[in-house]
Design an enzyme around this catalytic site. Sequence first.
Site, PDB file in Angstrom:
ATOM      1  N   ARG A   1       0.703  -1.196   0.115  1.00  0.00           N
ATOM      2  CA  ARG A   1      -0.060  -0.120  -0.120  1.00  0.00           C
ATOM      3  C   ARG A   1       0.765   1.266   0.016  1.00  0.00           C
ATOM      4  O   ARG A   1       0.586   2.052  -0.674  1.00  0.00           O
ATOM      5  CB  ARG A   1      -0.943   0.067   1.356  1.00  0.00           C
TER       6      ARG A   1
ATOM      7  N   HIS B   1      -5.830   8.474  12.229  1.00  0.00           N
ATOM      8  CA  HIS B   1      -5.630   7.105  11.996  1.00  0.00           C
ATOM      9  C   HIS B   1      -4.391   6.705  11.597  1.00  0.00           C
ATOM     10  O   HIS B   1      -4.238   5.712  11.063  1.00  0.00           O
ATOM     11  CB  HIS B   1      -6.496   6.656  10.806  1.00  0.00           C
TER      12      HIS B   1
ATOM     13  N   CYS C   1       6.145  -0.951  23.443  1.00  0.00           N
ATOM     14  CA  CYS C   1       6.645   0.210  24.238  1.00  0.00           C
ATOM     15  C   CYS C   1       5.858   1.607  23.437  1.00  0.00           C
ATOM     16  O   CYS C   1       6.234   2.677  23.914  1.00  0.00           O
ATOM     17  CB  CYS C   1       8.028   0.608  24.506  1.00  0.00           C
TER      18      CYS C   1
ATOM     19  N   CYS D   1      13.225  -1.214  22.964  1.00  0.00           N
ATOM     20  CA  CYS D   1      13.073  -2.440  23.705  1.00  0.00           C
ATOM     21  C   CYS D   1      13.491  -3.918  23.035  1.00  0.00           C
ATOM     22  O   CYS D   1      13.094  -4.778  23.501  1.00  0.00           O
ATOM     23  CB  CYS D   1      11.793  -2.422  24.388  1.00  0.00           C
TER      24      CYS D   1
ATOM     25  N   GLY E   1     -13.576  16.655   1.877  1.00  0.00           N
ATOM     26  CA  GLY E   1     -13.350  15.206   1.351  1.00  0.00           C
ATOM     27  C   GLY E   1     -13.394  13.888   2.251  1.00  0.00           C
ATOM     28  O   GLY E   1     -12.671  13.032   2.444  1.00  0.00           O
TER      29      GLY E   1
HETATM   30  N1  NAD Z   1      -5.732   8.935   1.688  1.00  0.00           N
HETATM   31  C1  NAD Z   1      -5.935   8.047   2.573  1.00  0.00           C
HETATM   32  O1  NAD Z   1      -5.164   8.048   3.479  1.00  0.00           O
HETATM   33  C2  NAD Z   1      -6.900   7.071   2.641  1.00  0.00           C
HETATM   34  C3  NAD Z   1      -7.555   6.584   1.460  1.00  0.00           C
HETATM   35  C4  NAD Z   1      -8.931   5.561   1.531  1.00  0.00           C
HETATM   36  C5  NAD Z   1      -9.421   5.804   2.597  1.00  0.00           C
HETATM   37  N2  NAD Z   1      -8.761   5.872   3.980  1.00  0.00           N
HETATM   38  C6  NAD Z   1      -9.444   5.675   5.153  1.00  0.00           C
HETATM   39  O2  NAD Z   1     -10.689   5.048   4.879  1.00  0.00           O
HETATM   40  C7  NAD Z   1     -11.775   5.802   5.785  1.00  0.00           C
HETATM   41  C8  NAD Z   1     -12.695   6.513   4.781  1.00  0.00           C
HETATM   42  O3  NAD Z   1     -13.477   7.657   5.186  1.00  0.00           O
HETATM   43  P1  NAD Z   1     -13.243   9.072   4.494  1.00  0.00           P
HETATM   44  O4  NAD Z   1     -14.526   9.548   4.679  1.00  0.00           O
HETATM   45  O5  NAD Z   1     -12.117   9.578   4.594  1.00  0.00           O
HETATM   46  O6  NAD Z   1     -13.205   8.516   2.961  1.00  0.00           O
HETATM   47  P2  NAD Z   1     -14.610   8.116   1.981  1.00  0.00           P
HETATM   48  O7  NAD Z   1     -13.755   7.385   0.750  1.00  0.00           O
HETATM   49  O8  NAD Z   1     -15.537   7.474   2.632  1.00  0.00           O
HETATM   50  O9  NAD Z   1     -15.151   9.455   1.344  1.00  0.00           O
HETATM   51  C9  NAD Z   1     -14.229  10.319   0.475  1.00  0.00           C
HETATM   52  C10 NAD Z   1     -15.217  11.340   0.283  1.00  0.00           C
HETATM   53  O10 NAD Z   1     -14.261  12.280  -0.629  1.00  0.00           O
HETATM   54  C11 NAD Z   1     -15.243  12.910  -1.587  1.00  0.00           C
HETATM   55  N3  NAD Z   1     -14.263  13.358  -2.531  1.00  0.00           N
HETATM   56  C12 NAD Z   1     -14.059  12.477  -3.657  1.00  0.00           C
HETATM   57  N4  NAD Z   1     -13.033  13.548  -4.415  1.00  0.00           N
HETATM   58  C13 NAD Z   1     -12.836  14.519  -3.894  1.00  0.00           C
HETATM   59  C14 NAD Z   1     -12.155  15.700  -4.044  1.00  0.00           C
HETATM   60  N5  NAD Z   1     -11.350  15.793  -5.292  1.00  0.00           N
HETATM   61  N6  NAD Z   1     -12.092  16.741  -3.437  1.00  0.00           N
HETATM   62  C15 NAD Z   1     -12.997  16.856  -2.241  1.00  0.00           C
HETATM   63  N7  NAD Z   1     -13.722  15.635  -1.960  1.00  0.00           N
HETATM   64  C16 NAD Z   1     -13.713  14.686  -2.702  1.00  0.00           C
HETATM   65  C17 NAD Z   1     -16.230  12.124  -1.821  1.00  0.00           C
HETATM   66  O11 NAD Z   1     -17.517  12.566  -2.527  1.00  0.00           O
HETATM   67  C18 NAD Z   1     -16.402  11.372  -0.408  1.00  0.00           C
HETATM   68  O12 NAD Z   1     -17.543  12.172   0.128  1.00  0.00           O
HETATM   69  C19 NAD Z   1     -11.213   6.873   6.679  1.00  0.00           C
HETATM   70  O13 NAD Z   1     -11.072   6.309   7.910  1.00  0.00           O
HETATM   71  C20 NAD Z   1      -9.641   6.776   6.170  1.00  0.00           C
HETATM   72  O14 NAD Z   1      -8.598   6.857   7.338  1.00  0.00           O
HETATM   73  C21 NAD Z   1      -7.810   6.954   3.738  1.00  0.00           C
HETATM   74 ZN    ZN Z   2       9.666  -0.759  21.951  1.00  0.00          ZN
END
Ligand code: NAD
Ligand code: ZN
Length: 261
Positions: A78, A129, A140, A161, A198
Amino acid sequence: MALSAPNTSVPDDGRMLLRGFKRLLVLTGAGISAESGVPTFRGGGGAAVWRGMPFESLSSARMVQHDLPLVWEWFDYRRGIVAGCEPNAGHRAIADAQTSMLFDDLTLVTQNIDGLHLAAGSTDLIELHGNIHQARCLSCNFRQGLNEIDPTDRPPVCSECFDSMRPNVVLFGETLDDTLILSAYEKAAICDVCLVVGTSAVVYPANQIPVIAKRNGAVLIEVNPEETDLTPTCDHSIRGTACEILPRLFSSVTNQQHPAP
Ligand SMILES: NC(=O)c1ccc[n+]([C@@H]2O[C@H](COP(=O)([O-])OP(=O)(O)OC[C@H]3O[C@@H](n4cnc5c(N)ncnc54)[C@H](O)[C@@H]3O)[C@@H](O)[C@H]2O)c1
Ligand SMILES: [Zn+2]
């Protein structure tokens, strides 16, 4: 209580929406990184299955106990996907507003693990997260950047540790770090504007942040190309992408502080 419909377009004066506020809290989700090429969770991108295993099972507390080397293999894969991604204009607009001290307080809370806010130069940042570029000791809790660890050292060994380390990411079946979520809630309670960018705003407990802000009198602004569960509660729901909207929102505050001669 009936809610009045939020404003769902960028009004002519939309770029003025952040003017005059002192304490800003920004909450971001996967959508802010979409234009950097990182797949969102519910936006149809990303693999749901890897080597025949659903990623809910690979990214789980149970798998850390059961097969830590496999968890590392999955997270290294990832990390490879996000390695080529750069911060975009949305990440940069927030970081620039922080470094140029446009507000008395600008706290950024993200649900993302991709590290792109840090790469953009954000300072006052709560990564709810965790961060995919870090390891954390199982015993630790010592944290270390993966750029300081030999990539063949899997699982990495804690330099404090000597126990094994795991990815510093909140996994399925785990709760968030209390200190982090509580400090996000505290900032939500005292901000005067909360900008939500987003996120589908369905993942608990991060989805309580805008609720707390609104309950304590903050103006709630959402930036998202789609309607979300939060939209009916928002004062302004701006339909557009992070890269389109955030530079415009923050530039009005810059102009306010540095008016043209
Ligand atoms: N980039 C990352 O680190 C990543 C990627 C995927 C999922 N996650 C994890 O998955 C979980 C999902 O929850 P979430 O609500 O963050 O994501 P989600 O995928 O549920 O929602 C993404 C949101 O972003 C909107 N979106 C799409 N393109 C956009 C843009 N260009 N500009 C603004 N908004 C836009 C969508 O309409 C949607 O509402 C979280 O807990 C997160 O930690 C993280
Ligand atoms: Zn440690």
